[in-house]
Design an enzyme around this catalytic site. Structure first.
Site, PDB file in Angstrom:
ATOM      1  N   ASP A   1       0.856  -1.192   0.000  1.00 56.44           N
ATOM      2  CA  ASP A   1       0.000   0.000   0.000  1.00 56.44           C
ATOM      3  C   ASP A   1       0.890   1.240   0.000  1.00 56.44           C
ATOM      4  OD1 ASP A   1       0.975   0.168   2.629  1.00 56.44           O
ATOM      5  OD2 ASP A   1      -0.785  -0.846   3.434  1.00 56.44           O
TER       6      ASP A   1
ATOM      7  N   ASP B   1       1.576   4.997   1.732  1.00 58.50           N
ATOM      8  CA  ASP B   1       1.305   5.908   2.856  1.00 58.50           C
ATOM      9  C   ASP B   1       1.824   7.287   2.479  1.00 58.50           C
ATOM     10  OD1 ASP B   1       0.517   3.687   4.726  1.00 58.50           O
ATOM     11  OD2 ASP B   1       2.593   3.114   4.341  1.00 58.50           O
TER      12      ASP B   1
ATOM     13  N   ASP C   1       9.794   4.431  12.658  1.00 62.14           N
ATOM     14  CA  ASP C   1      10.427   3.324  13.372  1.00 62.14           C
ATOM     15  C   ASP C   1      11.838   2.982  12.872  1.00 62.14           C
ATOM     16  OD1 ASP C   1       9.304   2.353  11.033  1.00 62.14           O
ATOM     17  OD2 ASP C   1       8.121   0.767  11.962  1.00 62.14           O
TER      18      ASP C   1
END
Ligand code: ATP
Ligand code: MG
Length: 451
Positions: free
Chosen positions: A69, A71, A150
């Site tokens: 996907d 983002d 992250d």
């Protein structure tokens, strides 16, 4: 694609201390990005906001893989994003995200984050007693956003309008070296969001990357932080861990990093202490799931949960039948209840998966009963196919179901006459099958029921 990354030294200085890599050096093509992803960014730019493609989409494109996907990160607040896109909605409380719908595609749009230390009040950032961030909605700029992500490989920003790739840390170098490196102080970053422990394991398994030493050490040491995560969020992570095509590699790494016990305690126990058949059931389930994904077949968490909890269910049933003299049916009911209650205190299982999981289990007791019209009726059961696949998995794992899987395979493949013959064959066999022990004068030794 990776070869191109070797040219990252051609980077120049960009905004807020970033490095800019131009299109001819990074090789990302806009045609590889979904239409929705590009359009969302264009519209945000038109409305006067900064917007970039970020996260797995950029990472996977650089690796030459197909992103799952796309983002988008932007300077617009959730409300401002909502005002730009009619078909959008704000989701999440802990971490507010806007889902923008573009035809059948959903683009996740997030506002640039800042450190929670910059929060004015509890409304934007809040921590639990364990230091876990309950809210992470302090907004900042592109640089602070990069620091809040992250791993370095997930913090690369791509602007499809000018073709520039921006990095603030060592994302490209790490991508090139196939290394996962957490941004900032590893211990602190895992503590404020322990799900990052699972994300490290997931990306290592999925991408085949190694985890850099200081990012790796705290995983084993602090796996217990996972017990501070609400069960609903852990369920979401379980889906990403086991339903993305690398379930087997993920399972191995979760065990290696002592994390499995915080997701599936009974599964972990059975793999550590159970029989070979128990372990096989779990590894066959992950291998089977990965294979089905490769073949483009449907998979459901109900099946995976049913398999992961099956060895514990069998052990509990054995105990209830042998020691408490319950019937098999009653034993299954009671064992299932106990095992589900325990599992729910670790990961949630939404009802839409819990019900089919229990049906798959319950049908295991019906599959051996095939005489008369029973087989034909059973085949019409909406969960028959899953139950049959589950039976094959049990046999593959080494459970002795006395050829039941083969019988059902034949039954499904043959015509009406063939089906009738199979059932007839069964009936003529039945008296033989229900063997009574020969009468003895002396009392027979009791033998544990066959597994
Ligand atoms: P996938 O291919 O599974 O979608 P992804 O990296 O895109 O991988 P997402 O969960 O879609 O993962 O998250 C998008 C991005 O948001 C990540 O790449 C990362 O930059 C950031 N992110 C997600 N979860 C966290 C987290 N718990 N802590 C910090 N940053 C995160
Ligand atoms: Mg993503």
């Amino acid at each position: 694609m990776l070869k191109r990354l070797l040219q990252i030294f051609d980077a120049s200085e960009g905004p807020l201390g970033s490095r800019v890599i131009r299109a001819k050096h990074h090789g990302i093509r806009n045609s590889d990005i979904s239409r929705g992803g590009v359009r969302v960014i264009e519209q945000l730019h038109r409305a006067g906001y900064e917007a970039f493609l970020v996260g797995g989409g950029v990472r996977d494109l650089l690796l030459g893989a197909k992103p799952k996907d796309f983002d988008v990160a932007t300077s617009a607040t959730p409300e401002q994003i909502r005002a730009v896109f009619r078909s959008s909605r704000i989701i999440g409380k802990r971490f507010r995200i806007v889902h923008v719908r573009f035809g059948r595609e959903i683009i996740e749009v997030t506002t640039f984050r800042d450190s929670h230390e910059e929060a004015d009040g509890k409304h934007e950032a809040q921590q639990s007693e364990h230091g876990v961030l309950l809210r992470d909605n302090v907004y900042g700029d592109l640089r602070t956003d990069a620091e809040r992500r992250d791993f370095t490989i997930n913090a690369l920003y791509y602007n499809p309008e000018n073709g520039e790739l921006l990095e603030f840390s060592t994302g490209l170098e790490d991508l090139n070296a196939r290394t996962l490196r957490i941004i900032g102080n590893p211990g602190a970053r895992y503590k404020e969001d322990p799900v990052r422990l699972l994300r490290a394991v997931r990306f290592a398994a999925k991408l085949g990357f190694s985890i850099e030493q200081s990012s790796e050490a705290p995983i084993r040491e602090h796996a217990d932080y996972l017990s501070h995560i609400p069960s609903a969020r852990l369920f979401e992570e379980v889906l990403k861990l086991f339903m993305a095509g690398s379930a087997t590699a993920t399972l191995n790494l979760l065990r290696e990093y002592h994390c499995l016990q915080y997701l599936f305690p009974s599964t972990d126990y059975c793999m550590e202490k159970g029989s070979e058949v128990d372990s096989n059931m779990i590894t066959s389930a992950t291998a089977n799931t990965d294979k089905r994904i490769r073949q483009g077949k449907k998979i459901t968490p109900a099946f995976i949960y049913a398999a992961f909890l099956w060895p514990a269910l069998r052990a509990s049933m054995r105990h209830l039948v042998n020691d408490q003299k319950l019937s098999t049916q009653e034993a299954m009911q009671q064992a299932a209840q106990g095992i589900i209650t325990q599992q729910l205190s670790y990961t949630a299982i939404p009802k839409r998966f819990l019900v089919p999981m229990r049906e798959i289990w319950a049908l295991q007791l019906r599959l051996p009963r095939r005489s008369g019209k029973r087989a034909a009726v059973l085949m019409e059961h909406p969960r028959f196919r899953a139950a049959y696949d589950f039976l094959l998995l049990r046999e593959q794992a080494g459970e002795d179901a006395q050829g039941l899987g083969n019988w059902w395979t034949q039954y499904q493949q043959t015509d009406d006459a063939g089906k009738a013959a199979l059932v007839d064959g069964l009936e003529s066999e039945q008296p033989q099958k229900r063997r009574r022990p020969p009468r003895r004068k002396t009392a027979p030794k009791t033998k544990a029921p066959q597994e």
